[in-house]
Design a protein around this motif. Structure first.
Motif, PDB file in Angstrom:
ATOM      1  N   UNK A 326      63.598  42.871 -12.996  1.00  0.00           N
ATOM      2  CA  UNK A 326      63.116  43.772 -11.957  1.00  0.00           C
ATOM      3  C   UNK A 326      64.327  44.277 -11.180  1.00  0.00           C
ATOM      4  N   UNK A 327      64.454  45.588 -11.087  1.00  0.00           N
ATOM      5  CA  UNK A 327      65.654  46.189 -10.508  1.00  0.00           C
ATOM      6  C   UNK A 327      65.449  46.729  -9.102  1.00  0.00           C
ATOM      7  N   UNK A 328      64.429  46.254  -8.399  1.00  0.00           N
ATOM      8  CA  UNK A 328      64.168  46.744  -7.044  1.00  0.00           C
ATOM      9  C   UNK A 328      63.692  45.610  -6.158  1.00  0.00           C
ATOM     10  N   UNK A 329      63.934  45.786  -4.875  1.00  0.00           N
ATOM     11  CA  UNK A 329      63.559  44.794  -3.870  1.00  0.00           C
ATOM     12  C   UNK A 329      63.121  45.542  -2.624  1.00  0.00           C
ATOM     13  N   UNK A 330      62.033  45.090  -2.015  1.00  0.00           N
ATOM     14  CA  UNK A 330      61.604  45.639  -0.723  1.00  0.00           C
ATOM     15  C   UNK A 330      61.971  44.648   0.372  1.00  0.00           C
ATOM     16  N   UNK A 331      62.471  45.172   1.481  1.00  0.00           N
ATOM     17  CA  UNK A 331      62.945  44.330   2.582  1.00  0.00           C
ATOM     18  C   UNK A 331      62.165  44.670   3.850  1.00  0.00           C
ATOM     19  N   UNK A 332      61.591  43.653   4.476  1.00  0.00           N
ATOM     20  CA  UNK A 332      60.981  43.818   5.795  1.00  0.00           C
ATOM     21  C   UNK A 332      62.119  43.923   6.804  1.00  0.00           C
ATOM     22  N   UNK A 333      62.272  45.089   7.417  1.00  0.00           N
ATOM     23  CA  UNK A 333      63.434  45.337   8.274  1.00  0.00           C
ATOM     24  C   UNK A 333      63.164  45.021   9.744  1.00  0.00           C
ATOM     25  N   UNK A 334      62.089  44.315  10.042  1.00  0.00           N
ATOM     26  CA  UNK A 334      61.847  43.888  11.420  1.00  0.00           C
ATOM     27  C   UNK A 334      62.971  42.971  11.873  1.00  0.00           C
ATOM     28  N   UNK A 335      63.683  43.360  12.926  1.00  0.00           N
ATOM     29  CA  UNK A 335      64.784  42.559  13.428  1.00  0.00           C
ATOM     30  C   UNK A 335      66.067  42.686  12.631  1.00  0.00           C
ATOM     31  N   UNK A 336      66.112  43.617  11.700  1.00  0.00           N
ATOM     32  CA  UNK A 336      67.283  43.802  10.841  1.00  0.00           C
ATOM     33  C   UNK A 336      68.093  45.013  11.312  1.00  0.00           C
ATOM     34  N   UNK A 337      69.414  44.890  11.273  1.00  0.00           N
ATOM     35  CA  UNK A 337      70.291  46.029  11.540  1.00  0.00           C
ATOM     36  C   UNK A 337      70.299  46.891  10.277  1.00  0.00           C
ATOM     37  N   UNK A 338      69.380  47.858  10.228  1.00  0.00           N
ATOM     38  CA  UNK A 338      69.203  48.639   8.997  1.00  0.00           C
ATOM     39  C   UNK A 338      70.455  49.425   8.640  1.00  0.00           C
ATOM     40  N   UNK A 339      71.143  49.937   9.631  1.00  0.00           N
ATOM     41  CA  UNK A 339      72.366  50.711   9.357  1.00  0.00           C
ATOM     42  C   UNK A 339      73.415  49.829   8.686  1.00  0.00           C
ATOM     43  N   UNK A 340      73.575  48.602   9.188  1.00  0.00           N
ATOM     44  CA  UNK A 340      74.547  47.684   8.586  1.00  0.00           C
ATOM     45  C   UNK A 340      74.134  47.294   7.179  1.00  0.00           C
ATOM     46  N   UNK A 341      72.832  47.082   6.983  1.00  0.00           N
ATOM     47  CA  UNK A 341      72.334  46.719   5.658  1.00  0.00           C
ATOM     48  C   UNK A 341      72.574  47.846   4.664  1.00  0.00           C
ATOM     49  N   UNK A 342      72.258  49.089   5.058  1.00  0.00           N
ATOM     50  CA  UNK A 342      72.448  50.216   4.148  1.00  0.00           C
ATOM     51  C   UNK A 342      73.926  50.447   3.854  1.00  0.00           C
ATOM     52  N   UNK A 343      74.775  50.273   4.867  1.00  0.00           N
ATOM     53  CA  UNK A 343      76.211  50.462   4.648  1.00  0.00           C
ATOM     54  C   UNK A 343      76.730  49.467   3.621  1.00  0.00           C
ATOM     55  N   UNK A 344      76.309  48.207   3.739  1.00  0.00           N
ATOM     56  CA  UNK A 344      76.736  47.193   2.779  1.00  0.00           C
ATOM     57  C   UNK A 344      76.163  47.478   1.394  1.00  0.00           C
ATOM     58  N   UNK A 345      74.888  47.843   1.338  1.00  0.00           N
ATOM     59  CA  UNK A 345      74.239  48.114   0.058  1.00  0.00           C
ATOM     60  C   UNK A 345      74.936  49.251  -0.680  1.00  0.00           C
TER      61      UNK A 345
END
Length: 551
Positions: A326-345
């Protein structure tokens, strides 16, 4: 998983679904004059509206003047989660039923690209544009074995960037048989489908099968022998073909359930197709190792129950691929720094695309944000997908979420001040065996030989000197030879005191050289995208630690 299904032919879609539970691919054909009606997605009398919502749908048509934008918009409005594979000008090489001339074919592809080539659903992989040819035509050869047809005649070279998939229709063909279209045996998969691998390499596109069937080889069917009266050989052939295709990159497989391919009365072959469809529907879900690494970093950085979901249904890449990954993952972004996560991804080489809060972006599009109007994820859910290659799936390099928090750098700097590690740092110079050190010797062994040689030479000089006292005083300051064994473990001396020193570097220059070497070694082992520590900071910390040890 390789989506597997059928073209219903003269049968109803609902009837076919009853015969073949778990169908993951349905092919619907619009013939000459049918156009590409957007209403077909919602009109209950139309076969298209009856296809399973999570199945891939291959839609092919013959007409040049169609409104592909309206058709795709109507598809998207239904909220279907399977892919739409759209084929403009099905089998144009047949030159029947109003098929276009090559120039008109190319013009029509430009029209299709203009209408839907930049559609957001195409950018996130749910809409695929495909060419489709008949392999009997592509494989046709003359008496000398040379191909007589060129598939490039029907390849939209000027719009190649808009082609996502190369499809073909496979039917029996053996140029060595008396009747090439009625060979005496079932062709082996490697030779039957090798042309598809060739086409995929030549075009740089993945491949799939839009139509496939094989009549039983019997004299009643126009073949030269009654090779397979009960259909068991044909059923075995279907299984081999499906397995070979799946193992060699086929992305979708559709049986042509019509005319000679209608399996309603061919129960043996029908059972084989039913089993193939069911097996793909039941394919186990295994998250790709690269995403397992990402999931681990996510839960360490932002702990929370149910933080990640691997088996969502809103996007096709949540389905296991041909390798079971499986090549996809869904992330519950409650409480997550989405900008930092996307930058790393986006920095990771395996990353392919993401969807979040009405926007989507792809690596192949330079991570340009584009509108997304598909089903989920919304503002509280981030969908991330990686490239569907084995190399990308197995790439377990860190994603940078832990390093960005600085924890790895902090742990390392604390580690080099640990007493047990300090002992090993003191021993490093004496264990060194590289560079110009003779084979089989360590730094310590070389130093011992130098000390002994200096002592012998020095004593000779002292005996011959007018005043031997200064020479002998210098010799007394030479270090005693050290044993060549490994340094003692940091368990303390027998008298309970601290461990004996293993011989630290003695001058500031030695300290600096060792610190520089260790820092370079550590930084060289870190991932290229790791952050939280710089070379200068690491070297300075090492120099301080080693200077304290040397002191």
């Amino acid at each position: 998983m390789m989506p597997t299904g059928w073209c219903p032919g003269t049968r109803t879609v609902t009837g076919m679904l009853g015969t073949y539970p778990g169908t993951s691919c349905v092919r619907i054909f619009f013939g000459p004059g049918d156009g590409l009606p957007a209403a077909a997605w919602t009109d209950p009398r139309q076969r298209l509206s009856q296809a399973p919502a999570d199945a891939d749908v291959i839609v092919s048509h013959k007409d040049p003047e169609v409104d592909a934008a309206a058709f795709v918009a109507a598809w998207q409005a239904t909220g279907r989660t399977g892919r739409l594979i759209l084929v403009p000008h099905h089998e144009p090489e047949q030159q029947t039923g109003g098929d276009p001339a090559p120039a008109a074919f190319r013009t029509s592809w430009t029209r299709t690209r203009t209408q839907v080539g930049d559609h957001p659903a195409r950018h996130d992989g749910r809409l695929r544009l495909a060419v489709c040819w008949t392999l009997q035509w592509v494989r046709r050869v003359d008496a000398a074995g040379r191909r007589v047809n060129d598939w490039r005649t029907w390849w939209p070279e000027h719009e190649a960037d808009a082609v996502d998939l190369v499809l073909a229709d496979w039917y029996p063909y053996d140029p060595t048989a008396r009747n090439p279209f009625r060979p005496a045996g079932y062709e082996e998969p490697a030779s039957a489908l090798a042309i598809m691998v060739e086409l995929a390499r030549a075009t740089g596109k993945p491949w799939g099968i839009a139509e496939i069937n094989h009549p039983r080889i019997t004299t009643a069917g126009g073949f030269p022998a009654d090779l397979d009266p009960d259909g068991s050989r044909c059923a075995a052939w279907y299984r081999r073909m499906h397995a070979w295709a799946k193992a060699n990159g086929c992305e979708v497989w559709s049986h042509y359930h019509r005319d000679e391919g209608d399996l309603t009365e061919r129960k043996t072959e029908q059972q084989a197709l039913r089993e193939l469809i069911a097996a793909e529907a039941a394919a186990p879900r295994r998250l790709a190792p690269a995403l397992e690494t990402l999931r681990g970093e996510l839960t360490r950085r932002w702990p929370g129950a149910g933080r990640t979901v691997a088996d969502a249904t809103h996007h096709a890449d949540h389905r296991p691929n041909a390798r079971g990954a499986v090549d996809a993952l869904d992330v519950d972004v409650t409480g997550v720094d989405t900008a930092a996560l996307l930058a790393a991804f986006q920095r990771h080489p395996s990353a392919a695309h993401w969807i979040h809060a009405g926007a989507a972006a792809r690596a192949d599009d330079g991570w340009t944000r584009r509108p997304y109007a598909g089903a989920d994820p919304g503002r509280d859910r981030l969908h991330v997908g990686i490239r569907s290659t084995e190399a990308a799936e197995r790439d377990q390099r860190p994603w940078g979420l832990v390093e960005e928090a600085g924890s790895d750098a902090t742990r390392f700097l604390a580690l080099i001040k640990d007493p047990a590690v300090a002992l090993q740092l003191r021993a490093l110079p004496w264990q060194y065996v590289g560079g110009g050190i003779p084979k089989g010797m360590s730094t310590l062994g070389v130093l011992n030989e130098i000390v002994q040689t200096v002592r012998v030479i020095g004593e000779t000089v002292a005996r011959q000197a007018a005043d031997p006292a200064p020479v002998r005083a210098a010799l007394a300051r030479l270090p005693e030879p050290r044993p060549a064994a490994d340094p003692p473990e940091p368990s303390g001396r027998a008298d309970g005191g601290p461990p004996a020193p293993a011989g630290p570097p003695r001058t500031p220059a030695e300290v600096d050289a060792l610190a520089d070497a260790v820092a370079a070694r550590v930084l060289g082992a870190l991932p290229a995208h790791a952050s939280g520590v710089s070379g200068g900071e690491l070297t300075a910390a090492l120099r301080t630690a080693l200077a304290e040890l040397a002191g």
